[in-house]
Motif scaffolding. Structure first.
Motif, PDB file in Angstrom:
ATOM      1  N   CYS A 160       3.777   5.764  -5.688  1.00 19.65           N
ATOM      2  CA  CYS A 160       3.505   5.843  -7.126  1.00 19.65           C
ATOM      3  C   CYS A 160       2.524   6.974  -7.424  1.00 19.65           C
ATOM      4  CB  CYS A 160       2.949   4.521  -7.643  1.00 19.65           C
ATOM      5  SG  CYS A 160       4.150   3.181  -7.656  1.00 19.65           S
ATOM      6  N   ALA A 161       1.489   7.087  -6.610  1.00 17.74           N
ATOM      7  CA  ALA A 161       0.505   8.154  -6.790  1.00 17.74           C
ATOM      8  C   ALA A 161       1.141   9.520  -6.563  1.00 17.74           C
ATOM      9  CB  ALA A 161      -0.675   7.943  -5.844  1.00 17.74           C
ATOM     10  N   PHE A 162       1.977   9.623  -5.538  1.00 18.83           N
ATOM     11  CA  PHE A 162       2.679  10.878  -5.255  1.00 18.83           C
ATOM     12  C   PHE A 162       3.551  11.273  -6.435  1.00 18.83           C
ATOM     13  CE2 PHE A 162       6.265  13.389  -3.885  1.00 18.83           C
ATOM     14  CZ  PHE A 162       5.697  14.339  -3.040  1.00 18.83           C
ATOM     15  N   LYS A 163       4.302  10.304  -6.968  1.00 17.68           N
ATOM     16  CA  LYS A 163       5.201  10.600  -8.083  1.00 17.68           C
ATOM     17  C   LYS A 163       4.413  10.995  -9.320  1.00 17.68           C
ATOM     18  CE  LYS A 163       9.133   9.417 -10.695  1.00 17.68           C
ATOM     19  NZ  LYS A 163      10.021   8.519 -11.276  1.00 17.68           N
ATOM     20  N   ALA A 164       3.305  10.327  -9.576  1.00 21.34           N
ATOM     21  CA  ALA A 164       2.477  10.668 -10.730  1.00 21.34           C
ATOM     22  C   ALA A 164       1.963  12.100 -10.621  1.00 21.34           C
ATOM     23  CB  ALA A 164       1.317   9.687 -10.846  1.00 21.34           C
ATOM     24  N   GLN A 165       1.629  12.505  -9.418  1.00 24.34           N
ATOM     25  CA  GLN A 165       1.079  13.839  -9.197  1.00 24.34           C
ATOM     26  C   GLN A 165       2.167  14.915  -9.168  1.00 24.34           C
ATOM     27  OE1 GLN A 165      -1.254  14.181  -5.629  1.00 24.34           O
ATOM     28  NE2 GLN A 165      -1.947  16.239  -6.112  1.00 24.34           N
ATOM     29  N   ASN A 166       3.343  14.594  -8.616  1.00 27.17           N
ATOM     30  CA  ASN A 166       4.373  15.604  -8.380  1.00 27.17           C
ATOM     31  C   ASN A 166       5.592  15.507  -9.291  1.00 27.17           C
ATOM     32  OD1 ASN A 166       3.361  17.029  -5.805  1.00 27.17           O
ATOM     33  ND2 ASN A 166       3.111  14.854  -5.373  1.00 27.17           N
TER      34      ASN A 166
ATOM     35  N   GLU B 284       0.817  -1.213   0.000  1.00 26.09           N
ATOM     36  CA  GLU B 284       0.000   0.000   0.000  1.00 26.09           C
ATOM     37  C   GLU B 284       0.852   1.265   0.000  1.00 26.09           C
ATOM     38  OE1 GLU B 284      -3.161   2.176   2.973  1.00 26.09           O
ATOM     39  OE2 GLU B 284      -3.147  -0.013   2.920  1.00 26.09           O
TER      40      GLU B 284
ATOM     41  N   SER C  59       9.978  11.575  -6.503  1.00 23.84           N
ATOM     42  CA  SER C  59       9.724  10.694  -5.359  1.00 23.84           C
ATOM     43  C   SER C  59      10.327  11.233  -4.069  1.00 23.84           C
ATOM     44  CB  SER C  59      10.281   9.295  -5.654  1.00 23.84           C
ATOM     45  OG  SER C  59      11.661   9.359  -5.946  1.00 23.84           O
TER      46      SER C  59
ATOM     47  N   ASP D 255       2.270   1.931  -3.379  1.00 15.97           N
ATOM     48  CA  ASP D 255       1.212   2.478  -4.236  1.00 15.97           C
ATOM     49  C   ASP D 255       1.008   3.968  -3.957  1.00 15.97           C
ATOM     50  OD1 ASP D 255       0.895  -0.024  -5.347  1.00 15.97           O
ATOM     51  OD2 ASP D 255      -0.872  -0.527  -4.134  1.00 15.97           O
ATOM     52  N   GLN D 256       1.104   4.359  -2.687  1.00 13.64           N
ATOM     53  CA  GLN D 256       1.004   5.781  -2.337  1.00 13.64           C
ATOM     54  C   GLN D 256       2.159   6.570  -2.956  1.00 13.64           C
ATOM     55  OE1 GLN D 256       0.832   6.145   1.932  1.00 13.64           O
ATOM     56  NE2 GLN D 256      -1.052   4.945   2.099  1.00 13.64           N
TER      57      GLN D 256
ATOM     58  N   THR E  80       2.077  14.330   4.202  1.00 12.10           N
ATOM     59  CA  THR E  80       2.946  13.305   3.627  1.00 12.10           C
ATOM     60  C   THR E  80       3.958  12.752   4.636  1.00 12.10           C
ATOM     61  OG1 THR E  80       4.521  14.981   2.841  1.00 12.10           O
ATOM     62  CG2 THR E  80       2.766  14.300   1.307  1.00 12.10           C
TER      63      THR E  80
END
Length: 108
Positions: free
Chosen positions: A8-14, A2, A17, A5-6, A26
């Motif tokens: 990955c979501a952070f990197k996709a948004q920002n 989990e 890493s 996955d968080q 965060t």
């Protein structure tokens, strides 16, 4: 995982890493990222976890990444201006000017 996955979501948004452990939203994820880097340096991170983090372009050494980014900016600046004397007062290059100043101070 989990937490991965968080990340990955952070990197996709920002787009990176480098999660802050000092920002309330965060804090947990940021500490998890710090721990992954510590375990990696201690050679106690599993090869599966290393591959997993590598697969998303995880930055193992954010200081090195930052240094390289500033160096690339300096090369571009020199190409455009014919010199590498970046002023800390240059409002378009404040961060680069500060970095150059710090590099010179470290050299002395």
């Amino acid at each position: 995982n989990e937490t991965f996955d968080q990340l990955c979501a952070f990197k996709a948004q920002n787009g990176h890493s480098n999660v802050s452990k000092y920002v309330t939203q965060t804090k947990f994820l940021g500490q998890w990222v710090v721990n992954q880097r510590v375990f990696y340096k201690r050679n106690t991170l599993t090869s599966d976890r290393i591959q997993q983090l590598d697969s998303i372009g995880f930055e193992w050494d954010p200081r090195e990444v930052s240094w390289n980014e500033h160096f690339d900016q300096l090369c571009t600046f020199k190409t455009q201006n014919g010199h590498s004397n970046v002023s800390t007062l240059d409002t378009h290059n404040t961060s680069l000017g500060n970095w150059v100043r710090d590099q010179r101070a470290s050299y002395k």
